[in-house]
Write a protein that holds these residues in place. Structure first.
Motif, PDB file in Angstrom:
ATOM      1  N   PHE A 173     -50.231 -10.091  22.316  1.00  0.00           N
ATOM      2  CA  PHE A 173     -50.333  -8.664  22.494  1.00  0.00           C
ATOM      3  C   PHE A 173     -49.785  -7.586  21.601  1.00  0.00           C
ATOM      4  N   PRO A 174     -50.192  -6.428  21.185  1.00  0.00           N
ATOM      5  CA  PRO A 174     -49.545  -5.683  20.263  1.00  0.00           C
ATOM      6  C   PRO A 174     -47.968  -5.659  20.516  1.00  0.00           C
ATOM      7  N   ASP A 176     -45.944  -3.212  20.788  1.00  0.00           N
ATOM      8  CA  ASP A 176     -45.477  -2.070  21.836  1.00  0.00           C
ATOM      9  C   ASP A 176     -45.914  -2.077  23.100  1.00  0.00           C
ATOM     10  N   HIS A 177     -46.670  -3.490  23.166  1.00  0.00           N
ATOM     11  CA  HIS A 177     -47.149  -3.550  24.996  1.00  0.00           C
ATOM     12  C   HIS A 177     -46.109  -3.826  25.657  1.00  0.00           C
ATOM     13  N   TYR A 194     -53.055  -5.649  33.291  1.00  0.00           N
ATOM     14  CA  TYR A 194     -53.118  -5.159  32.044  1.00  0.00           C
ATOM     15  C   TYR A 194     -54.490  -5.403  31.529  1.00  0.00           C
ATOM     16  N   GLY A 238     -56.347  -1.525  20.517  1.00  0.00           N
ATOM     17  CA  GLY A 238     -54.981  -1.002  21.060  1.00  0.00           C
ATOM     18  C   GLY A 238     -54.880  -1.257  22.829  1.00  0.00           C
ATOM     19  N   GLY A 239     -53.624  -1.681  23.134  1.00  0.00           N
ATOM     20  CA  GLY A 239     -53.390  -1.606  24.656  1.00  0.00           C
ATOM     21  C   GLY A 239     -54.038  -2.833  25.253  1.00  0.00           C
ATOM     22  N   LYS A 240     -54.544  -3.752  24.564  1.00  0.00           N
ATOM     23  CA  LYS A 240     -55.134  -4.992  25.183  1.00  0.00           C
ATOM     24  C   LYS A 240     -54.418  -6.128  24.939  1.00  0.00           C
ATOM     25  N   ILE A 241     -54.330  -7.162  25.851  1.00  0.00           N
ATOM     26  CA  ILE A 241     -53.877  -8.372  25.642  1.00  0.00           C
ATOM     27  C   ILE A 241     -54.903  -9.460  25.797  1.00  0.00           C
TER      28      ILE A 241
END
Length: 308
Positions: A173-174, A176-177, A194, A238-241
């Motif tokens: 994951f990013p 900042d997730h 998520y 962005g925002g993905k896992i």
């Protein structure tokens, strides 16, 4: 006729032709003169031609034998070169090895193996292909590759699969997730909330997760990647896992992302050395396989992996 003419006949003929003397030729060949004379006589009788004119001073080729000298020299040269090539291959002084591996095996396993092998056998050329599990197995099965290193997918009956290591699955994951806000391992059930990127079923990772459906139960998969390269592109939205084995997650291209091991349950990916059944390896291939297995066994526990 040709079946009764052997290499010793050709070597004797060329030696006499080059020296112009049975005595000198016999010494060169470490034979007695009588033995050499008998060999040349056999050759002349089999060919049905007189090959040498003998005088008190010198032995000379007949007109019919002059062209044959070049042919005999070429045959001997080709034979000697072929034997030298075989010996060179046996000693790994030359040859070509073709390897297909899962991309995650490149930096952690194959790179140190190749470095060690090249230092010992610098004349051997190597071709490396990073492919998905299905393509790796089929390439080995078809004889296009000498061996593969990947997760078993098809389990073809004509292939041998030898487990060499396994590594645990985790979530990537990013930085900042929110999935990484609390320390420690992450439960599979926590992934449901998520935006998840899956891996296609023709990859070993994707096939394993497809078989173990309960692991991703309740998780909506909108996007799919067919490799870590395409996964990188999707994660950068962005925002993905996503879910990867630890060795696949700890590569340079994915270094900007975080990784947490998954539990409840803990799941491992198995990596196998894949070879063709009943197919003997060339000496060079066997040597690199020995170095590969030694490299794996001497490795420290790579990112939680188990060494067999």
């Amino acid at each position: 006729m040709g079946a009764s003419i052997k290499l010793r006949h050709l070597r004797s003929f060329v030696a006499v032709a080059e020296t112009g003397s049975f005595t000198v030729a016999a010494n060169r060949l470490f034979q007695t003169q009588s033995s050499l004379t008998a060999t040349i006589k056999q050759l002349e009788e089999t060919a049905g031609l007189k090959l040498f004119d003998r005088t008190t001073r010198r032995v000379e080729l007949t007109k019919d034998a002059i062209w044959f000298k070049a042919v005999a020299e070429r045959v001997l040269l080709d034979f000697d070169n072929a034997i030298a090539d075989l010996q060179a291959v046996s000693k790994s002084q030359r040859g070509h090895i073709k390897i297909a591996v899962a991309p995650s095996m490149m930096p952690h396993v194959l790179a140190p193996t190749l470095k060690s092998f090249r230092a010992q056998y610098p004349e051997i050329s190597i071709s490396v292909y990073d492919l998905g599990s299905d393509k790796i197995e089929r390439a080995v099965l078809n004889g296009d590759m000498d061996f593969g290193l990947s997760t078993p997918l098809n389990r073809f009956a004509d292939l041998d699969y030898v487990p060499v290591l396994s590594d645990p699955f985790g979530v990537i994951f990013p930085p900042d997730h929110p999935v990484g806000r609390k320390p420690g391992k992450v439960a599979w059930s926590e992934l449901r909330q998520y935006d998840y990127v899956g891996l296609t079923s023709d990859t070993g990772i994707g096939a394993l997760l497809t078989r173990e459906k309960e692991l991703l139960e309740g998780i909506e998969v909108r996007d799919y990647a067919s490799s870590t390269t395409s996964l990188l592109a999707l994660l950068q939205l962005g925002g993905k896992i996503s879910v990867l084995p630890s060795l696949a997650a700890h590569t340079e291209e994915l270094s900007k992302f975080k990784f947490r091991e998954l539990h409840k349950p803990q799941v491992f990916r198995e990596i196998c050395l894949i070879t063709r059944q009943l197919r003997s390896h060339s000496p060079s291939t066997q040597r690199i396989l020995d170095i590969l297995l030694s490299t794996i066994k001497s490795s420290k526990r790579l990112f939680g992996s188990k060494i067999y």
